[in-house]
Scaffold this active site. Structure first.
Site, PDB file in Angstrom:
ATOM      1  N   MET A   1      59.736  36.748  26.820  1.00  0.00           N
ATOM      2  CA  MET A   1      60.277  35.419  27.072  1.00  0.00           C
ATOM      3  C   MET A   1      59.533  34.765  28.214  1.00  0.00           C
ATOM      4  O   MET A   1      59.341  35.353  29.282  1.00  0.00           O
ATOM      5  CB  MET A   1      61.777  35.527  27.392  1.00  0.00           C
ATOM      6  CG  MET A   1      62.442  34.194  27.666  1.00  0.00           C
ATOM      7  SD  MET A   1      62.359  33.104  26.226  1.00  0.00           S
ATOM      8  CE  MET A   1      62.348  31.503  27.039  1.00  0.00           C
TER       9      MET A   1
ATOM     10  N   GLU B   1      52.887  34.420  26.160  1.00  0.00           N
ATOM     11  CA  GLU B   1      53.914  33.991  27.111  1.00  0.00           C
ATOM     12  C   GLU B   1      53.306  33.222  28.281  1.00  0.00           C
ATOM     13  O   GLU B   1      53.897  32.250  28.763  1.00  0.00           O
ATOM     14  CB  GLU B   1      54.711  35.190  27.611  1.00  0.00           C
ATOM     15  CG  GLU B   1      55.344  36.044  26.513  1.00  0.00           C
ATOM     16  CD  GLU B   1      56.184  35.247  25.535  1.00  0.00           C
ATOM     17  OE1 GLU B   1      56.769  34.232  25.935  1.00  0.00           O
ATOM     18  OE2 GLU B   1      56.261  35.645  24.361  1.00  0.00           O
TER      19      GLU B   1
END
Length: 849
Positions: free
Chosen positions: A256, A291
């Site tokens: 994330m 990411e």
């Protein structure tokens, strides 16, 4: 808060939030089952919003107090949140709530993983932390205070203050709530430093549990390479003083991109030569890049609403694909990407879960983190670059970054800058975002008096909710190969914009063979009845690596489909072609390894279904084994020598050249094992000093009915390493004989190390079973019943993971009536479970139609 009936959300209903936010101050008083979250939020009316009630999301919160401008306020529950009366002008909202991180097994919001506090807020997890407008178009500056006796306390942005039992973080860049992150635990850092192109020093850290500190070096190297590449290729510089990565064992996704504090599934960042394979190293390199690249394509510019998810994900996936190509091999990477599209995305487009890259509606947004949104979204960006050219692409993106920095945007915003920068009308191109399905291109040919004519007719089959499809813009890369193997016409891009497009080549001596869809120039299916001789010619001589691989794949697929229908098949042209190709030392070993691979068994089932036949999983498995044995026999005299030439002496290195040699050598090892009773594989297992060689040898043995002793030694050696044990679990299921697959899964789910709360372990077992075509679809439906039993249990613990695994049933309609009935019964049983989550419920409703 009361249970809320699932509601369908529509793109057409978007309206801006009623207020803007000037600042957010959060205080976390961490306690396992009783964490207090205090929020102070400065709101002011949004002049661009229509009149609407003030509404804040909040799910599973125990309210302690709510105030406006220092006075208690009464709130009313509504749906997944609360509403209340607010002043006409600016005001300060204050709330205190209590949450239970220790009991949060869904792994959304703030939860605990083996004593560590961590968060996952994309897409709608922040509403499980405190009351807030939990939507991506509401962006604000956050200041976070964390209070705990744990030694490491992290959040977004830059650290501004730290003392005994607390730390304060401030993120100066406005962000939506889905990018919020917090981590607290007993962690150690692998530090690094990067100097940006403007001369700023950035502190880098990879935070891990103490036992994992030796597995961080490659991740740090990949992070620095990503930062440098983004500056060089896209001109994007990092914008904070520090960049932190944290490895977490229990995580629903891969990673994330939270601003300044990326949270990673441990499997996507931790690597050492003895515990990670070459494939792991490449995957880690790509995910870290992905990411990091989100810092600009996702964070600084985010999506207005979740229907625009492809805006950030499609562009960022394309960027990480470019990066991997630059770091390793563009040809091999393009083949790998095409395989994902063909084996996974095309199947999704062809089934009940088909949806546009930008959906029009959803019940649970977590169900739309799909290969269509990500990988097909990336293919759209690739086509756009192909159509406008490299310089215009860079010019358009520079304009995009300059114009929309700090904004929440839409697909229309992205296409508008391309139109402005290039002068190209992209109205028709936009259909790629709004139409579901995989376009088909039917090819017709004419050869008359030295003129070769190709006619392309495009169409897209109906998909759920979309019966009629208009033509899309398709950049089709075309070349011509002569009968002598020489390239007659180099690659040219033909833009197909109408239902029918015709091109001609004049002045040719002999009829050529077309090389179509070179470099996988568009996510389409080309329908041309090529002869075996033509495919063999392309396999031997095509100058485009993808087209050459595609020719070999089409040859082997035809052989396997014929075998699976129990008809006579002639594998000789393919066998001879592969034999010649693997001996060509001018070719990249990684490419040669890809050329030896057979189409997946699921891809064969899909191909048979598309041809109007009912696939038999057991017959497909048998055909696969038969052709592998024939290839083993055909290369038996040269395979050991070729393998010996691929040796990589010296210390292990995960670089592309060494990894390619190991990939080719281990592909040969699987064939050699069929000839030497496992002698070479057993020796490699015994001598292996790295995980690639060890697990490749073990796999070769198990797939040939051997290796019981090595399997036991592997478990004894690695039983304390959770990531390696995931491989141990998955390998046994993948290598099992179809008649033993269900029993193998039952045995492994009884193993002490199986943990239903850990998504990695669940995927290693249940995901591996779903991926074993003949084992999952074993006659009698035992595989379906077993998966249904586990999904019912898993849905109570982790709905998001359960919903994704239910995708195993998505192809139910392509099989025989008995299997259809058994799968339907299993799905109905899941669907009728009391309290089933909306995640899994929506997936099953769509699969069942």
């Amino acid at each position: 808060m009361k249970d809320v009936a699932p509601q369908t959300v529509h793109l057409r209903d978007y309206t801006p939030f009623s207020h803007l936010i000037d600042s957010v101050d959060l205080t976390f008083r961490l306690s396992g089952s009783a964490t207090r979250v205090l929020s102070t939020i400065r709101f002011r009316p949004n002049p661009d919003a229509p009149d609407q009630a003030f509404f804040l999301h909040g799910v599973g919160l125990t309210p302690i107090s709510t105030k406006i401008d220092g006075r208690d306020v009464t709130v009313t529950e509504r749906g997944e949140g609360i509403t209340c009366d607010v002043p006409d002008g600016p005001f300060i909202w204050e709330a205190e709530v209590e949450i239970d991180p220790a009991g949060n097994t869904a792994l959304e919001g703030l939860y605990m993983s083996n004593g560590m506090y961590c968060t996952q807020c994309e897409a709608e997890g922040f509403r499980k932390i405190t009351y807030y407008p939990d939507r991506p178009d509401v962006m604000a500056v956050f200041t976070v205070r964390i209070e705990s006796d744990l030694p490491v306390l992290l959040s977004n942005g830059n650290g501004t203050e730290q003392g005994k039992g607390y730390a304060v973080w401030h993120d100066p860049w406005p962000k939506p709530s889905y990018l919020f992150a917090l981590v607290a635990g007993d962690l150690v850092a692998h530090p690094g430093q990067f100097t940006t192109m403007s001369g700023r020093d950035v502190a880098l850290n990879i935070w891990v549990r103490p036992g994992d500190i030796t597995k961080c070096a490659f991740g740090m190297k990949a992070l620095k390479a990503s930062m440098s590449w983004d500056e060089t290729v896209y001109g994007r510089e990092y914008d904070l003083n520090i960049f932190n990565i944290v490895a977490v064992d229990d995580f629903n996704m891969g990673a994330m991109e939270n601003k300044g504090l990326n949270i990673f599934n441990s499997s996507c960042v931790l690597a050492s030569p003895t515990t990670a394979t070459d494939a792991d190293f490449e995957r880690i390199e790509a995910i870290i890049a992905h990411e990091y690249f989100h810092n600009w394509t996702g964070n600084r510019i985010t999506c207005r609403d979740w229907f625009q998810l492809c805006l950030k994900e499609g562009l960022t996936v394309f960027r990480d694909q470019e990066f991997t190509g630059d770091m390793r091999s563009h040809a091999v990477k393009r083949i790998d990407d095409a395989q994902v599209m063909r084996n996974v995305q095309f199947r999704e487009d062809n089934g009940p879960l088909a949806h546009p890259v930008r959906p029009e509606s959803f019940v649970e947004i977590n169900n739309f983190y799909t290969v269509t949104v990500y990988e097909k979204g990336a293919e759209i960006i690739g086509m756009l670059k192909r159509l406008v050219g490299d310089q215009a692409y860079r010019k358009a993106l520079d304009l995009y970054f300059d114009r929309h920095d700090g904004q929440a945007c839409t697909i229309e915003d992205l296409l508008a800058v391309f139109t402005e920068a290039t002068g190209r009308d992209l109205t028709q191109f936009k259909r790629w975002y709004t139409q579901a399905g995989t376009p088909r291109i039917k090819v017709e040919e004419d050869w008359t008096d030295g003129t070769y004519t190709l006619t392309f007719r495009q169409s897209t089959p109906p998909t759920p909710g979309q019966a009629e499809k208009a033509p899309v813009v398709i950049p089709l890369a075309v070349g011509l190969i002569g009968q002598d193997g020489a390239e007659i016409s180099p690659t040219q891009i033909v833009a197909l914009t109408d239902k029918t497009t015709t091109i001609s080549f004049d002045g040719l001596k002999d009829r050529p063979v077309p090389s179509l869809l070179r470099d996988f120039s568009a996510p389409v299916i080309v329908e041309r009845d090529a002869s075996t001789d033509e495919l063999a010619l392309l396999l031997a001589h095509d100058t485009d690596p993808f087209a050459r691989w595609d020719a070999g794949t089409r040859l082997s697929r035809h052989i396997l489909m014929t075998m699976a229908e129990r008809r006579p098949a002639d594998p000789q042209p393919w066998l001879d072609g592969i034999r010649t190709l693997v001996q060509d030392d001018q070719l990249d070993p990684a490419f040669r390894a890809r050329m030896m691979a057979l189409p997946t068994q699921d891809a064969l089932a899909e191909a048979l279904a598309n041809a109007g036949r009912i696939p038999d999983p057991q017959a497909i498995h048998t055909a696969h084994e038969r052709l592998r044995t024939q290839l083993s026999d055909h290369l038996a005299d040269i395979a050991p020598g070729l393998r010996a030439k691929m040796a990589t002496p010296g210390p292990f290195s995960p670089d592309a050249e060494s990894a390619g040699k190991r990939a080719f050598a281990n592909a040969l090892l699987t064939l050699i094992t069929r000839q030497d009773d496992g002698e070479a594989a057993a020796a490699q297992f015994a001598d292996a000093d790295n995980m690639t060689q060890q697990i490749s040898a073990l796999s070769a043995l198990l797939k040939n009915g051997k290796g019981a002793a090595q399997l036991a030694r592997f478990e004894a050696q690695w039983n304390s390493d959770r990531l390696v044990m995931d491989k141990w679990f998955a390998l046994q299921i993948g290598a099992s004989a179809p008649k033993h697959t269900v029993a193998t899964v039952n045995r492994l789910t009884d193993h002490a190390a199986f943990d239903l709360r850990n998504p990695n372990r669940v995927r290693a077992v249940l995901g591996a079973m779903a991926g074993h075509l003949a084992g999952f679809h074993t006659p009698g439906g035992a595989g379906y019943d077993l998966l249904a039993d586990w999904l019912i249990q898993l849905d109570r613990v982790n709905p998001q993971t359960a919903a994704r695994l239910s995708n195993a049933f998505a192809t139910w309609r392509r099989y025989d009536p008995d299997r259809q009935g058994q799968m339907r019964q299993a799905m109905d049983r899941i669907r009728e479970t009391p309290g089933l989550s909306r995640d899994t419920g929506e997936m099953l409703d769509r699969i069942l139609g």
